[in-house]
Scaffold this motif. Structure first.
Motif, PDB file in Angstrom:
ATOM      1  N   LEU A 206      46.255  34.206  36.422  1.00 50.17           N
ATOM      2  CA  LEU A 206      46.897  35.445  36.011  1.00 50.17           C
ATOM      3  C   LEU A 206      46.520  35.724  34.563  1.00 50.17           C
ATOM      4  O   LEU A 206      46.706  34.877  33.689  1.00 50.17           O
ATOM      5  N   VAL A 207      45.957  36.918  34.310  1.00 57.79           N
ATOM      6  CA  VAL A 207      45.618  37.336  32.955  1.00 57.79           C
ATOM      7  C   VAL A 207      46.552  38.471  32.567  1.00 57.79           C
ATOM      8  O   VAL A 207      46.553  39.529  33.210  1.00 57.79           O
ATOM      9  N   VAL A 208      47.356  38.249  31.539  1.00 54.89           N
ATOM     10  CA  VAL A 208      48.319  39.249  31.091  1.00 54.89           C
ATOM     11  C   VAL A 208      47.719  40.001  29.902  1.00 54.89           C
ATOM     12  O   VAL A 208      47.536  39.431  28.832  1.00 54.89           O
ATOM     13  N   GLY A 214      41.285  39.704  27.315  1.00 50.61           N
ATOM     14  CA  GLY A 214      41.699  39.466  28.688  1.00 50.61           C
ATOM     15  C   GLY A 214      40.620  39.808  29.695  1.00 50.61           C
ATOM     16  O   GLY A 214      40.432  39.090  30.690  1.00 50.61           O
ATOM     17  N   ALA A 215      39.900  40.901  29.461  1.00 56.70           N
ATOM     18  CA  ALA A 215      38.839  41.289  30.385  1.00 56.70           C
ATOM     19  C   ALA A 215      37.713  40.264  30.403  1.00 56.70           C
ATOM     20  O   ALA A 215      37.173  39.921  31.467  1.00 56.70           O
ATOM     21  N   ALA A 216      37.341  39.758  29.222  1.00 58.80           N
ATOM     22  CA  ALA A 216      36.311  38.719  29.174  1.00 58.80           C
ATOM     23  C   ALA A 216      36.768  37.470  29.906  1.00 58.80           C
ATOM     24  O   ALA A 216      35.995  36.835  30.628  1.00 58.80           O
ATOM     25  N   ALA A 217      38.047  37.106  29.730  1.00 56.71           N
ATOM     26  CA  ALA A 217      38.592  35.938  30.430  1.00 56.71           C
ATOM     27  C   ALA A 217      38.533  36.141  31.934  1.00 56.71           C
ATOM     28  O   ALA A 217      38.152  35.230  32.688  1.00 56.71           O
ATOM     29  N   GLU A 227      40.138  32.991  41.758  1.00 55.34           N
ATOM     30  CA  GLU A 227      40.849  34.225  42.085  1.00 55.34           C
ATOM     31  C   GLU A 227      41.568  34.709  40.830  1.00 55.34           C
ATOM     32  O   GLU A 227      42.187  33.902  40.120  1.00 55.34           O
ATOM     33  N   VAL A 228      41.493  36.004  40.560  1.00 61.02           N
ATOM     34  CA  VAL A 228      42.040  36.535  39.311  1.00 61.02           C
ATOM     35  C   VAL A 228      42.980  37.698  39.600  1.00 61.02           C
ATOM     36  O   VAL A 228      42.642  38.615  40.354  1.00 61.02           O
ATOM     37  N   VAL A 229      44.156  37.645  38.971  1.00 63.78           N
ATOM     38  CA  VAL A 229      45.097  38.759  38.959  1.00 63.78           C
ATOM     39  C   VAL A 229      45.240  39.207  37.516  1.00 63.78           C
ATOM     40  O   VAL A 229      45.523  38.386  36.633  1.00 63.78           O
ATOM     41  N   VAL A 230      45.020  40.495  37.249  1.00 57.15           N
ATOM     42  CA  VAL A 230      45.192  41.018  35.890  1.00 57.15           C
ATOM     43  C   VAL A 230      46.391  41.953  35.876  1.00 57.15           C
ATOM     44  O   VAL A 230      46.572  42.759  36.793  1.00 57.15           O
ATOM     45  N   LEU A 241      38.102  45.913  36.415  1.00 58.33           N
ATOM     46  CA  LEU A 241      38.059  44.509  36.812  1.00 58.33           C
ATOM     47  C   LEU A 241      38.199  44.344  38.321  1.00 58.33           C
ATOM     48  O   LEU A 241      37.650  43.402  38.900  1.00 58.33           O
ATOM     49  N   THR A 242      38.885  45.274  38.967  1.00 59.06           N
ATOM     50  CA  THR A 242      38.966  45.239  40.431  1.00 59.06           C
ATOM     51  C   THR A 242      37.585  45.393  41.052  1.00 59.06           C
ATOM     52  O   THR A 242      37.275  44.780  42.082  1.00 59.06           O
ATOM     53  N   ALA A 243      36.740  46.188  40.406  1.00 59.58           N
ATOM     54  CA  ALA A 243      35.385  46.397  40.926  1.00 59.58           C
ATOM     55  C   ALA A 243      34.583  45.103  40.966  1.00 59.58           C
ATOM     56  O   ALA A 243      33.601  44.996  41.715  1.00 59.58           O
ATOM     57  N   TYR A 244      34.997  44.108  40.177  1.00 59.86           N
ATOM     58  CA  TYR A 244      34.278  42.832  40.149  1.00 59.86           C
ATOM     59  C   TYR A 244      35.028  41.717  40.878  1.00 59.86           C
ATOM     60  O   TYR A 244      34.654  40.551  40.783  1.00 59.86           O
TER      61      TYR A 244
END
Length: 370
Positions: A206-208, A214-217, A227-230, A241-244
């Motif tokens: 989870l990236v807050v 945050g985007a680089a992370a 798996e990443v949730v922003v 970021l969803t596009a990636y």
């Protein structure tokens, strides 16, 4: 990042007429983020180099420092990229014409530096936030008078900077606007994932806050198969970021599955507290955002669930090691850092900051030559 008044510089010989390099700088003074003025850059000493700036990122830390300076004139900027123009007599590892990204300053001699953690350098305050060299002497003058400079060892809101060779990492022919944020923002986000949290493939991060850090992370974690949730209220950031491959939510109050790791870039107490509740057993939360000095933490929950809470400075990174790795991933097509950047002329910093705050720009980068 001292906000004290006065020059605070040690006494020393005045520069000879014509001894320095004439440059243009964005001079911060009062509420102004930067007024373009002429300045004089000191001559390079020992292991110092002069770098002609081609691009410089705008970071939240610059805005915090500007507030602390108050009415004291100074030149900020600490994500510079440019071409080496001059070398001091003991500068090693660089040649005139090298394109380099300039990262934070460190002494290279203390225990943290020798252990590979220069972000915790024993001389960090003097080297990065005193306004001059470690010995107290200034590097910048405006109208013949010293001003606050050498911010993070560079003060790169300028057409050229004086920095130590140690702070420079060669980047080859990488576009300067992509390379510049690797000096701090992108380095911090990527390093927090790779060096501190270290999630494994198919674990969930989870990236807050999905700004530049945050985007680089998030992108680095995705390149690791994580798996990443922003979580960010700005829809455009989440959409990018969803596009990636990330999942985006506008708020931590939305349904979020349990996560194994979390990174907070906001420093907001309520966000940190909520992130801790979303961690599964033995989960880890790392903090890189600067907020209040004290926040409430449920120690009983932390203990009984085996959670790990840690801070992180500059991604716990050694720039000379991590920056080339991030460049390699970018060249391999798995780390599209160029998609995070929007460029502006050097004197358009007010517009760049306003766009960044409004969510129109994810990472603003100034181009002195435009």
């Amino acid at each position: 990042m001292s906000g004290a008044t006065g020059t605070g510089f040690a006494d020393g010989p005045a520069p000879r007429s014509g001894a320095g390099t004439a440059i243009s700088v964005l001079l911060s003074r009062g509420s102004a983020l930067g007024e373009l003025v002429e300045a004089e850059l000191d001559e390079p000493r020992d292991d110092e180099v002069v770098v002609r700036i081609e691009a410089v990122g705008v970071c939240h830390t610059d805005l915090l420092a500007q507030k602390r300076l108050g009415s004291r004139p100074g030149v900020l900027g600490h994500e510079g990229c440019g071409t080496v123009e001059r070398l001091g007599p003991r500068a090693e590892g660089l040649a005139v014409g090298d394109r380099v990204v300039i990262s934070f300053a460190s002494c290279g001699e203390c225990v943290p530096c020798r252990s590979g953690f220069p972000g915790y350098c024993a001389c960090s305050a003097a080297l990065n936030g005193s306004g001059g060299r470690r010995d107290g002497s200034p590097t910048l003058r405006v109208g013949g008078e010293p001003v606050f400079g050498s911010f993070f060892g560079q003060s790169s809101f300028a057409t050229a900077v004086l920095t130590r060779a140690r702070s420079c990492v060669p980047v080859g022919d990488l576009a300067p606007e992509v390379a510049a944020p690797l000096g701090c923002g992108f380095l911090t986000g990527a390093g927090a994932v790779l060096n501190v949290l270290r999630p494994r493939p198919r674990e969930r991060l989870l990236v807050v806050g999905a700004g530049g850090v945050g985007a680089a992370a998030a992108l680095v974690a995705l390149s690791e198969g994580v798996e990443v949730v922003v979580a960010d209220p700005v829809e455009a950031r989440g959409a990018l970021l969803t596009a990636y491959g990330a999942t985006a939510v506008a708020s931590l109050d939305e349904p979020i599955p349990p996560v194994t790791h979390a990174l907070d870039t906001t420093g907001r107490p309520e966000a940190i507290a909520r992130a801790l509740t979303l961690l599964g057993p033995r989960g880890a939360l790392t903090l890189v955002g600067l907020g209040p000095a004290e926040i409430p933490v449920d120690v009983r929950s932390l203990t009984m669930r085996g959670l790990r809470l840690s801070g992180c400075v500059e991604g716990d990174a050694e720039p000379a090691r991590l920056i080339p790795e991030l460049i390699r991933r970018h060249r391999d097509g798995v780390l599209p850092l160029d998609r995070l950047v929007t460029t502006y002329p050097l004197d358009a910093i007010e517009r760049a900051v306003a766009d960044q705050r409004a969510g129109l720009t994810l990472k603003a980068v100034l181009l002195p030559g435009s």
